[in-house]
Design an enzyme around this catalytic site. Structure first.
Site, PDB file in Angstrom:
ATOM      1  N   ASP A   1       0.872  -1.171   0.000  1.00  0.00           N
ATOM      2  CA  ASP A   1       0.000   0.000   0.000  1.00  0.00           C
ATOM      3  C   ASP A   1       0.910   1.223   0.000  1.00  0.00           C
ATOM      4  O   ASP A   1       1.820   1.313   0.837  1.00  0.00           O
ATOM      5  CB  ASP A   1      -0.886  -0.031   1.256  1.00  0.00           C
ATOM      6  N   ILE A   2       0.716   2.162  -0.914  1.00  0.00           N
ATOM      7  CA  ILE A   2       1.605   3.326  -0.971  1.00  0.00           C
ATOM      8  C   ILE A   2       1.234   4.394   0.057  1.00  0.00           C
ATOM      9  O   ILE A   2       1.970   5.360   0.228  1.00  0.00           O
ATOM     10  CB  ILE A   2       1.702   3.938  -2.381  1.00  0.00           C
TER      11      ILE A   2
ATOM     12  N   GLU B   1     -13.087   2.103  -0.741  1.00  0.00           N
ATOM     13  CA  GLU B   1     -12.296   3.080  -1.485  1.00  0.00           C
ATOM     14  C   GLU B   1     -11.979   2.670  -2.917  1.00  0.00           C
ATOM     15  O   GLU B   1     -11.762   3.519  -3.765  1.00  0.00           O
ATOM     16  CB  GLU B   1     -11.005   3.431  -0.717  1.00  0.00           C
TER      17      GLU B   1
ATOM     18  N   HIS C   1     -10.255  -6.423  -2.054  1.00  0.00           N
ATOM     19  CA  HIS C   1      -8.875  -6.424  -1.577  1.00  0.00           C
ATOM     20  C   HIS C   1      -8.821  -6.654  -0.075  1.00  0.00           C
ATOM     21  O   HIS C   1      -9.712  -6.270   0.658  1.00  0.00           O
ATOM     22  CB  HIS C   1      -8.138  -5.137  -1.956  1.00  0.00           C
TER      23      HIS C   1
ATOM     24  N   HIS D   1      -6.438  -6.073   3.267  1.00  0.00           N
ATOM     25  CA  HIS D   1      -5.333  -5.324   3.852  1.00  0.00           C
ATOM     26  C   HIS D   1      -4.623  -6.223   4.856  1.00  0.00           C
ATOM     27  O   HIS D   1      -5.273  -6.769   5.757  1.00  0.00           O
ATOM     28  CB  HIS D   1      -5.850  -4.093   4.616  1.00  0.00           C
TER      29      HIS D   1
END
Length: 129
Positions: A29-30, A88, A93, A95
């Site tokens: 994750d950026i 988002e 996805h 995390h």
């Protein structure tokens, strides 16, 4: 229209790739909550996790487990937390967040990492896969 994650999977947008199989993709994750915060996604673009077919859902969990075990070896932490929120980006996805305290699980706290730091973290996790 392809989601940002599909564009990452296809190589249209650069990422710090952790792992890839025929069906799944993991990348840092950026805007991480903590160093090593990784996203695991199915390559099949499906908005909601519970809309995945059972095989893909189970495959995503198995893939995420392998990545989480590598994160635990590469990133000092008390444990790796797993969360699925999905508001988002309309692409399922997971995390995976290295946790030191409960604050690391909150999505208002963000680490600011340079591209060099992100690449070092990605390499460290990949070394344990």
């Amino acid at each position: 229209m392809a989601s940002i994650f599909t564009k990452i999977i296809n190589g249209d947008i650069p990422c710090y790739k952790i792992a890839e199989t025929d069906d799944f993709f993991a990348f840092l994750d950026i805007n991480p909550n903590a160093k090593g915060h990784t996203l695991c996604v199915p390559k099949k673009e499906v908005d909601k996790i519970f809309d995945l077919d059972e095989a893909t859902y189970n495959g995503l969990m198995a893939f995420s487990r392998k990545v989480a075990l590598a994160i635990e070896k590469a990133i000092p932490c008390k444990r790796v937390g797993l969360t699925v929120i999905g508001l988002e980006v309309p692409h399922t996805h997971v995390h995976l967040i290295p946790l030191h305290t409960m604050e690391d699980a909150r999505f208002i706290q963000k680490e600011k990492l340079s591209s060099e730091e992100l690449q070092e973290i990605a390499n460290a996790i990949k070394a344990h896969l």
